[in-house]
Each structure stands twice: as structure tokens, then as C-alpha cells.
Scaffold this active site. Structure first.
Site, PDB file in Angstrom:
ATOM      1  N   LYS A  12       0.847  -1.186   0.000  1.00 51.55           N
ATOM      2  CA  LYS A  12       0.000   0.000   0.000  1.00 51.55           C
ATOM      3  C   LYS A  12       0.883   1.237   0.000  1.00 51.55           C
ATOM      4  O   LYS A  12       1.726   1.401   0.891  1.00 51.55           O
ATOM      5  CB  LYS A  12      -0.891   0.015   1.244  1.00 51.55           C
ATOM      6  CG  LYS A  12      -2.082   0.953   1.129  1.00 51.55           C
ATOM      7  CD  LYS A  12      -3.091   0.430   0.124  1.00 51.55           C
ATOM      8  CE  LYS A  12      -4.455   1.077   0.300  1.00 51.55           C
ATOM      9  NZ  LYS A  12      -5.434   0.517  -0.655  1.00 51.55           N
ATOM     10  N   THR A  57      -3.893  -5.025   0.532  1.00 49.94           N
ATOM     11  CA  THR A  57      -3.226  -3.746   0.784  1.00 49.94           C
ATOM     12  C   THR A  57      -4.073  -2.872   1.695  1.00 49.94           C
ATOM     13  O   THR A  57      -3.536  -2.056   2.447  1.00 49.94           O
ATOM     14  CB  THR A  57      -2.932  -3.006  -0.532  1.00 49.94           C
ATOM     15  OG1 THR A  57      -4.160  -2.652  -1.175  1.00 49.94           O
ATOM     16  CG2 THR A  57      -2.102  -3.879  -1.474  1.00 49.94           C
ATOM     17  N   ARG A 175      31.007  32.563  -6.242  1.00 56.39           N
ATOM     18  CA  ARG A 175      29.699  32.333  -6.858  1.00 56.39           C
ATOM     19  C   ARG A 175      28.678  31.971  -5.789  1.00 56.39           C
ATOM     20  O   ARG A 175      29.018  31.634  -4.653  1.00 56.39           O
ATOM     21  CB  ARG A 175      29.776  31.200  -7.885  1.00 56.39           C
ATOM     22  CG  ARG A 175      30.097  29.843  -7.263  1.00 56.39           C
ATOM     23  CD  ARG A 175      29.937  28.703  -8.248  1.00 56.39           C
ATOM     24  NE  ARG A 175      30.229  27.410  -7.618  1.00 56.39           N
ATOM     25  CZ  ARG A 175      29.999  26.223  -8.172  1.00 56.39           C
ATOM     26  NH1 ARG A 175      29.476  26.159  -9.394  1.00 56.39           N
ATOM     27  NH2 ARG A 175      30.286  25.098  -7.535  1.00 56.39           N
ATOM     28  N   GLN A 218      31.020  18.935  -5.656  1.00 54.37           N
ATOM     29  CA  GLN A 218      31.537  17.591  -5.386  1.00 54.37           C
ATOM     30  C   GLN A 218      32.330  17.561  -4.070  1.00 54.37           C
ATOM     31  O   GLN A 218      32.139  16.686  -3.226  1.00 54.37           O
ATOM     32  CB  GLN A 218      32.423  17.112  -6.540  1.00 54.37           C
ATOM     33  CG  GLN A 218      31.676  16.797  -7.825  1.00 54.37           C
ATOM     34  CD  GLN A 218      31.547  17.984  -8.759  1.00 54.37           C
ATOM     35  OE1 GLN A 218      31.516  19.135  -8.305  1.00 54.37           O
ATOM     36  NE2 GLN A 218      31.468  17.726 -10.052  1.00 54.37           N
ATOM     37  N   HIS A 246      21.576  26.498 -10.238  1.00 51.38           N
ATOM     38  CA  HIS A 246      22.412  27.564 -10.782  1.00 51.38           C
ATOM     39  C   HIS A 246      21.769  28.940 -10.594  1.00 51.38           C
ATOM     40  O   HIS A 246      20.581  29.140 -10.864  1.00 51.38           O
ATOM     41  CB  HIS A 246      22.658  27.322 -12.275  1.00 51.38           C
ATOM     42  CG  HIS A 246      23.328  26.014 -12.565  1.00 51.38           C
ATOM     43  ND1 HIS A 246      24.607  25.729 -12.151  1.00 51.38           N
ATOM     44  CD2 HIS A 246      22.885  24.904 -13.203  1.00 51.38           C
ATOM     45  CE1 HIS A 246      24.937  24.505 -12.542  1.00 51.38           C
ATOM     46  NE2 HIS A 246      23.907  23.982 -13.176  1.00 51.38           N
TER      47      HIS A 246
END
Length: 297
Positions: A12, A57, A175, A218, A246
Site C-alpha cells: 500500500k 493492501t 559564486r 563535489q 544555478h
């Protein structure tokens, strides 16, 4: 034509369970989205329409509500573990169960600068997640969060990258770095204070994101993973998926205006998608245990 049934499970999906504790004048709330998946020899239901081994379910849905009343919701991880163990231990045809729980957060409304005892407002888009698998090999608890949107306005750069004939991206030493984080971490055991460990992991992720000077998203994920393993010994592995949200500097020169890093266009797509897995040194490989916990049949 020759065909065979290779794998199967059923359950379910997305049962909304809201548990309110009214034992004192100050009420408590846990808002859950519960999905169950049962594994076993249910091939006859698929091949012959024989439902004799199938727990409906709808019964799984009812069990979630009953357990919320009878056992309460100490944490998403604990609630998922109780449900999964019930299905495996108490329902004979079931050999394995996975229960996924998302928790939606609420914060108390302030009245005259004080928290109200029984009124809340939904807190943002962030969702806490838990996935518990129980089968003959053991119990695996994977906690996590998704849609944790974070942004830092400086302290991030991206330069020295590989370039070819199609590269147009300029290098930058300053940035905006933003992402909507998906993180899942695997615990070494099952008898933990899950609320406390979740809070520690979350705060560690946020503080590392904020204070770590980022050479790339990263690198930031690596440092966040290392920090979590250092802060929470019970975590043996953490996995990330982080879209790079971005923020592009808006060109205001046509209007005779300078824009020294103050006005940006938030681009929703396309986006870089950075993924990483950080594992505690010496920890056994999760192998099929992780696969079962995160939901592959």
C-alpha cells in the site's frame, strides 16, 4: 512464447497517517506518509489469480493506523521498524517487508511571542525519510531527508576545470552555491535515539555546507559526508544526490546598471546533478542490504 515471473512484491503506497498526542494540554503531532511493500511467494496471485496468500493492501493501510494508535510514533524509523517486523513475524506468507516513511514537519504558531499548545504551520518543503527492511537476513534502517534547499551567497568557486571546443562556462572564484539536497544514511544498528541522531546529522550537514569553503559541489558533498561520519558513530554510510541550482548573474548593462554579484537569475533547468557515496573506513559493504532498504525488488 516462454515467459516467467522474475520478481514481485506488493503493498500500500502513501497512506497518510497523522498522529496527535493529546495526553497533556500541550499537544504533539507526527505527520507521516507510509508505504508498505511485502515480499514472499505470491506468484500464484500473479499467475493464477489465487489470493489465498495475499494480505490485502487495505489491511496494510489499516495496520498503519492501528499501530499509530497502539504504539504511537516515537520516530519514523521506529514506527517503520515496528510495522515491518509485524508483517514478517505475524503474517505467515510474508518473508520480507519494506516500510518507507516520510515525515512532514510542523512548527508551532506563535501567539503573543509564545508557542501555541495545539496550533502549527507546515514547515517548508523539506521531508524527513525512513526506509526499514526486515527479512530473514536481518533489519536495515536507512534514514534521510529530501528537498533540503540551502544556499550560500559566497565562499564557493569553480575553476581549473577541463575545457574543450564546446566549453563556454567562465571560471569563477566567487559564486552563489545552492542545492536541494537528497541524503540517505545507513545505521549500523536498530536500537538508537533516531530523533536525536537525525537532528545531529541534519545540523552537521548544514553547518558543514555553511562553513566549508567550496571548490566545487563535489568537494562539498565529500566534506559533508566525512563530517557526518565523524559526528555520528552509528552512521556507516551516507549517499547524496544534489542538483546544482544555478544562479546566473543578470546582465543589467543594457540599463546602464552595474551588477557586482547582487542580482541573479535562478535557472531551474538544465542543472548539474552531483552524486556521492561516503562510507566509513573499514565498514562492510552494504551490498544487497542497502539495495533492499532503498527499495529495489
Amino acid at each position: 512464447m516462454t515467459a516467467r515471473l522474475r520478481a514481485h512484491q506488493y503493498g500500500k503506497a502513501e497512506t497518510r497517517v497523522v498522529r496527535i498526542v493529546r495526553d497533556t494540554p500541550r499537544h504533539e503531532i507526527r505527520d507521516l506518509n507510509v508505504s508498505t511493500a511485502l515480499r514472499g511467494d505470491f506468484a500464484a496471485a500473479y499467475l493464477d489469480g489465487d489470493q489465498s496468500a495475499v494480505l490485502p493492501t487495505d489491511t496494510q493501510k489499516n495496520t498503519a493506523f492501528a499501530y499509530a494508535k497502539e504504539h504511537g510514533v516515537a520516530s519514523p524509523e521506529r514506527f517503520a521498524t515496528l510495522l515491518a517486523r509485524h508483517f514478517v513475524d505475524d503474517v505467515a506468507p510474508v518473508s520480507g517487508a519494506r516500510v518507507d516513511v516520510d515525515e512532514h514537519a510542523w512548527v508551532r504558531v506563535l501567539v503573543d511571542r509564545a508557542e501555541h499548545d495545539h496550533t502549527w504551520v507546515r514547515s517548508g518543503q523539506e521531508v524527513r525519510t525512513a526506509s526499514v527492511t526486515v527479512d530473514a537476513d536481518g533489519t536495515w534502517v536507512v534514514a534521510g531527508l529530501r528537498d533540503l534547499t540551502v544556499l550560500k551567497s559566497t565562499g564557493s568557486e569553480f575553476r581549473g576545470f577541463l575545457q574543450d571546443a564546446y566549453t563556454t562556462l567562465p571560471e569563477t572564484t566567487d559564486r552563489v552555491l545552492a542545492t536541494s539536497l537528497l541524503a540517505q544514511w545507513r545505521y549500523a544498528g536498530t536500537e538508537l535515539d533516531f530523533d536525536a541522531t537525525y537532528a545531529t546529522v541534519r545540523s552537521t550537514l548544514l553547518s558543514t555546507f555553511a562553513t566549508q569553503h567550496s571548490l566545487a559541489l563535489q568537494q562539498t558533498l565529500w566534506e559533508m559526508g566525512r563530517a557526518v561520519l565523524d559526528a555520528v558513530p552509528e552512521v556507516v554510510e551516507i549517499r547524496f544526490a544534489a542538483p546544482n541550482k544555478h544562479h546566473l548573474l543578470a546582465d543589467l548593462s543594457p540599463f546602464g546598471l552595474d551588477n557586482p554579484g547582487e542580482v541573479f537569475f535562478a535557472a531551474d533547468r538544465p542543472y548539474g546533478l552531483i552524486e556521492a557515496v561516503v562510507v566509513r573506513d573499514g565498514a562492510p559493504d552494504a551490498g544487497s542490504a542497502w539495495t533492499r532498504s532503498v527499495g529495489a525488488p
